[in-house]
Write a protein that holds these residues in place. Sequence first.
Motif, PDB file in Angstrom:
ATOM      1  N   ILE A   2      -5.777 -31.518 -36.419  1.00  0.00           N
ATOM      2  CA  ILE A   2      -6.344 -32.188 -37.600  1.00  0.00           C
ATOM      3  C   ILE A   2      -5.305 -33.087 -38.256  1.00  0.00           C
ATOM      4  O   ILE A   2      -5.588 -34.230 -38.624  1.00  0.00           O
ATOM      5  CB  ILE A   2      -6.875 -31.139 -38.604  1.00  0.00           C
ATOM      6  N   ARG A   3      -4.075 -32.567 -38.391  1.00  0.00           N
ATOM      7  CA  ARG A   3      -3.006 -33.380 -38.981  1.00  0.00           C
ATOM      8  C   ARG A   3      -2.723 -34.618 -38.120  1.00  0.00           C
ATOM      9  O   ARG A   3      -2.453 -35.705 -38.631  1.00  0.00           O
ATOM     10  CB  ARG A   3      -1.721 -32.541 -39.127  1.00  0.00           C
ATOM     11  N   GLN A   4      -2.793 -34.446 -36.821  1.00  0.00           N
ATOM     12  CA  GLN A   4      -2.549 -35.576 -35.919  1.00  0.00           C
ATOM     13  C   GLN A   4      -3.620 -36.658 -36.103  1.00  0.00           C
ATOM     14  O   GLN A   4      -3.312 -37.850 -36.138  1.00  0.00           O
ATOM     15  CB  GLN A   4      -2.540 -35.085 -34.469  1.00  0.00           C
ATOM     16  N   VAL A   5      -4.863 -36.223 -36.230  1.00  0.00           N
ATOM     17  CA  VAL A   5      -5.958 -37.180 -36.457  1.00  0.00           C
ATOM     18  C   VAL A   5      -5.766 -37.898 -37.787  1.00  0.00           C
ATOM     19  O   VAL A   5      -5.919 -39.129 -37.896  1.00  0.00           O
ATOM     20  CB  VAL A   5      -7.325 -36.459 -36.417  1.00  0.00           C
ATOM     21  N   ILE A   6      -5.425 -37.133 -38.830  1.00  0.00           N
ATOM     22  CA  ILE A   6      -5.215 -37.732 -40.157  1.00  0.00           C
ATOM     23  C   ILE A   6      -4.068 -38.739 -40.113  1.00  0.00           C
ATOM     24  O   ILE A   6      -4.165 -39.842 -40.660  1.00  0.00           O
ATOM     25  CB  ILE A   6      -4.946 -36.631 -41.208  1.00  0.00           C
ATOM     26  N   ASP A   7      -2.981 -38.379 -39.452  1.00  0.00           N
ATOM     27  CA  ASP A   7      -1.833 -39.293 -39.353  1.00  0.00           C
ATOM     28  C   ASP A   7      -2.215 -40.574 -38.622  1.00  0.00           C
ATOM     29  O   ASP A   7      -1.773 -41.670 -38.990  1.00  0.00           O
ATOM     30  CB  ASP A   7      -0.667 -38.606 -38.622  1.00  0.00           C
ATOM     31  N   GLU A   8      -3.031 -40.432 -37.584  1.00  0.00           N
ATOM     32  CA  GLU A   8      -3.441 -41.610 -36.811  1.00  0.00           C
ATOM     33  C   GLU A   8      -4.354 -42.515 -37.651  1.00  0.00           C
ATOM     34  O   GLU A   8      -4.228 -43.736 -37.623  1.00  0.00           O
ATOM     35  CB  GLU A   8      -4.167 -41.156 -35.532  1.00  0.00           C
ATOM     36  N   LEU A   9      -5.268 -41.902 -38.387  1.00  0.00           N
ATOM     37  CA  LEU A   9      -6.127 -42.686 -39.280  1.00  0.00           C
ATOM     38  C   LEU A   9      -5.300 -43.403 -40.342  1.00  0.00           C
ATOM     39  O   LEU A   9      -5.531 -44.578 -40.648  1.00  0.00           O
ATOM     40  CB  LEU A   9      -7.160 -41.773 -39.952  1.00  0.00           C
ATOM     41  N   ASP A  10      -4.331 -42.690 -40.893  1.00  0.00           N
ATOM     42  CA  ASP A  10      -3.478 -43.284 -41.929  1.00  0.00           C
ATOM     43  C   ASP A  10      -2.663 -44.444 -41.360  1.00  0.00           C
ATOM     44  O   ASP A  10      -2.531 -45.495 -41.994  1.00  0.00           O
ATOM     45  CB  ASP A  10      -2.558 -42.202 -42.499  1.00  0.00           C
ATOM     46  N   LYS A  11      -2.117 -44.243 -40.157  1.00  0.00           N
ATOM     47  CA  LYS A  11      -1.308 -45.296 -39.531  1.00  0.00           C
ATOM     48  C   LYS A  11      -2.100 -46.574 -39.333  1.00  0.00           C
ATOM     49  O   LYS A  11      -1.580 -47.678 -39.445  1.00  0.00           O
ATOM     50  CB  LYS A  11      -0.772 -44.795 -38.173  1.00  0.00           C
ATOM     51  N   ASN A  12      -3.401 -46.424 -39.062  1.00  0.00           N
ATOM     52  CA  ASN A  12      -4.261 -47.578 -38.821  1.00  0.00           C
ATOM     53  C   ASN A  12      -5.026 -48.022 -40.071  1.00  0.00           C
ATOM     54  O   ASN A  12      -5.978 -48.800 -39.969  1.00  0.00           O
ATOM     55  CB  ASN A  12      -5.241 -47.267 -37.693  1.00  0.00           C
ATOM     56  N   LEU A  13      -4.577 -47.518 -41.244  1.00  0.00           N
ATOM     57  CA  LEU A  13      -5.128 -47.937 -42.537  1.00  0.00           C
ATOM     58  C   LEU A  13      -6.625 -47.653 -42.651  1.00  0.00           C
ATOM     59  O   LEU A  13      -7.370 -48.418 -43.256  1.00  0.00           O
ATOM     60  CB  LEU A  13      -4.854 -49.438 -42.775  1.00  0.00           C
ATOM     61  N   LEU A  15      -7.821 -44.708 -43.930  1.00  0.00           N
ATOM     62  CA  LEU A  15      -8.073 -43.759 -45.005  1.00  0.00           C
ATOM     63  C   LEU A  15      -8.078 -44.494 -46.336  1.00  0.00           C
ATOM     64  O   LEU A  15      -7.336 -45.451 -46.540  1.00  0.00           O
ATOM     65  CB  LEU A  15      -6.984 -42.675 -45.035  1.00  0.00           C
ATOM     66  N   ASP A  16      -8.930 -44.050 -47.236  1.00  0.00           N
ATOM     67  CA  ASP A  16      -8.953 -44.632 -48.578  1.00  0.00           C
ATOM     68  C   ASP A  16      -7.865 -43.959 -49.406  1.00  0.00           C
ATOM     69  O   ASP A  16      -8.093 -42.950 -50.069  1.00  0.00           O
ATOM     70  CB  ASP A  16     -10.335 -44.415 -49.202  1.00  0.00           C
ATOM     71  N   ASN A  17      -6.661 -44.524 -49.334  1.00  0.00           N
ATOM     72  CA  ASN A  17      -5.529 -43.963 -50.065  1.00  0.00           C
ATOM     73  C   ASN A  17      -4.663 -45.111 -50.592  1.00  0.00           C
ATOM     74  O   ASN A  17      -4.986 -46.294 -50.410  1.00  0.00           O
ATOM     75  CB  ASN A  17      -4.723 -42.999 -49.182  1.00  0.00           C
ATOM     76  N   ARG A  19      -1.862 -46.259 -49.636  1.00  0.00           N
ATOM     77  CA  ARG A  19      -1.289 -47.117 -48.591  1.00  0.00           C
ATOM     78  C   ARG A  19      -2.280 -48.195 -48.170  1.00  0.00           C
ATOM     79  O   ARG A  19      -1.926 -49.377 -48.074  1.00  0.00           O
ATOM     80  CB  ARG A  19      -0.885 -46.257 -47.393  1.00  0.00           C
ATOM     81  N   SER A  20      -3.522 -47.807 -47.906  1.00  0.00           N
ATOM     82  CA  SER A  20      -4.518 -48.792 -47.479  1.00  0.00           C
ATOM     83  C   SER A  20      -4.890 -49.724 -48.633  1.00  0.00           C
ATOM     84  O   SER A  20      -5.079 -50.929 -48.435  1.00  0.00           O
ATOM     85  CB  SER A  20      -5.769 -48.102 -46.922  1.00  0.00           C
ATOM     86  N   ARG A  21      -4.976 -49.175 -49.850  1.00  0.00           N
ATOM     87  CA  ARG A  21      -5.315 -50.023 -50.993  1.00  0.00           C
ATOM     88  C   ARG A  21      -4.222 -51.047 -51.273  1.00  0.00           C
ATOM     89  O   ARG A  21      -4.506 -52.201 -51.599  1.00  0.00           O
ATOM     90  CB  ARG A  21      -5.595 -49.154 -52.228  1.00  0.00           C
ATOM     91  N   ASP A  22      -2.972 -50.632 -51.140  1.00  0.00           N
ATOM     92  CA  ASP A  22      -1.861 -51.573 -51.336  1.00  0.00           C
ATOM     93  C   ASP A  22      -1.880 -52.674 -50.278  1.00  0.00           C
ATOM     94  O   ASP A  22      -1.598 -53.841 -50.562  1.00  0.00           O
ATOM     95  CB  ASP A  22      -0.518 -50.835 -51.285  1.00  0.00           C
ATOM     96  N   PHE A  23      -2.210 -52.282 -49.047  1.00  0.00           N
ATOM     97  CA  PHE A  23      -2.283 -53.260 -47.961  1.00  0.00           C
ATOM     98  C   PHE A  23      -3.370 -54.298 -48.230  1.00  0.00           C
ATOM     99  O   PHE A  23      -3.155 -55.500 -48.086  1.00  0.00           O
ATOM    100  CB  PHE A  23      -2.552 -52.534 -46.638  1.00  0.00           C
ATOM    101  N   ILE A  24      -4.547 -53.819 -48.647  1.00  0.00           N
ATOM    102  CA  ILE A  24      -5.655 -54.728 -48.932  1.00  0.00           C
ATOM    103  C   ILE A  24      -5.314 -55.636 -50.117  1.00  0.00           C
ATOM    104  O   ILE A  24      -5.604 -56.842 -50.099  1.00  0.00           O
ATOM    105  CB  ILE A  24      -6.946 -53.927 -49.204  1.00  0.00           C
ATOM    106  N   LYS A  25      -4.692 -55.073 -51.135  1.00  0.00           N
ATOM    107  CA  LYS A  25      -4.308 -55.877 -52.301  1.00  0.00           C
ATOM    108  C   LYS A  25      -3.340 -56.984 -51.905  1.00  0.00           C
ATOM    109  O   LYS A  25      -3.465 -58.136 -52.361  1.00  0.00           O
ATOM    110  CB  LYS A  25      -3.684 -54.995 -53.375  1.00  0.00           C
TER     111      LYS A  25
END
Length: 335
Positions: A2-13, A15-17, A19-25
């Motif tokens: 599960i952690r591996q899946v979450i990390d992969e989702l986060d790496k590819n932006l 997840l709504d967090n 990191r992704s919001r800063d990237f979009i901004k």
Amino acid sequence: MIRQVIDELDKNLLLDNNRSRDFIKKLKDDFKKSTIRRDAHAGSAYEADKDKLKEQIDGFFVSPDGPGMPSPLGQKKGLKGVIAPHIDLGCGGPCFAWAYKEIAESSDADLFIILGIAHTGTKNLFVLTDKTFETPFGNVETDKDFLNSLHKKNKTDYFEDEFVHKDEHSIGFQAVFLKYLFHRKKSFNIVPILCSSFGETDGNDIGTRQASQFEKFVSSLKETINESGKRICTIASVDLAHVGSRFGDTETQDEAYLEKLRSDDTDMLKYIENMDVEGFNNSIQKDNNSRKICGYPAINTLLNVIDATECKLLKYSQYADNTNSTVSFASMSFY
């Protein structure tokens, strides 16, 4: 796992967090600051090298489905506008060529108003940008004075959704063809306007607001055209039906189905040829736009704006892929 899946989702932006919001901004801030709308499709939808792209587009004109190369002598003048596709060039290039042969031979315009389609959701019915459009043939400048004059006539901020222009292809493809025609012959400017989805008003508040916004924008656009004193050609960058499994349909697309699609599309296009706005709108609404005509808002806007008395269907085409799905499109001229 599960952690591996979450990390992969986060790496590819994905997840709504933060990191992704800063990237979009940052993406939006960078686009807002830039004066250039970078070419998002060179090297994918068409050749990135200008010489190879010229060869590619030349091929659309001389292909069996194409109209032949434009005559340097021209045919007649007075072209007021065209409808052209916005499907990928590799799928519909020859149909584009029919519209642009007409422009090359019959238009003396120095300003092209391009009514594209916003394929992403927007807050308002129309989206403006005053950025310069990059193409492999060179940059295409927007008419900032025209845009400022148009915008001042409206209370709505039509630059609010400007970020949608970043990767939207419906205006970019037309800029490429215009620069192909004129990059060595004459200077011209464009007015890029994306049209968002809307339906007929049904008496509710949303429908009433949409109708009011549409009428005000169309009125302002016509007024700005009249005030500009420029030679103008309006381009509606649209595709027609989107049917099949990719678009949520289940019917088998055999020969009879595609012939029925052609017949339904042709019946609709006759209203455009007759400059019958009400008939065109009714033809879309009678079956709740079951064929998913994505060009509806831009065609509707064109018919309400253009000062033309004659329209002709130049080319109708269908592109079917291997997923039992079909997109139809056409080129038309207005005088």
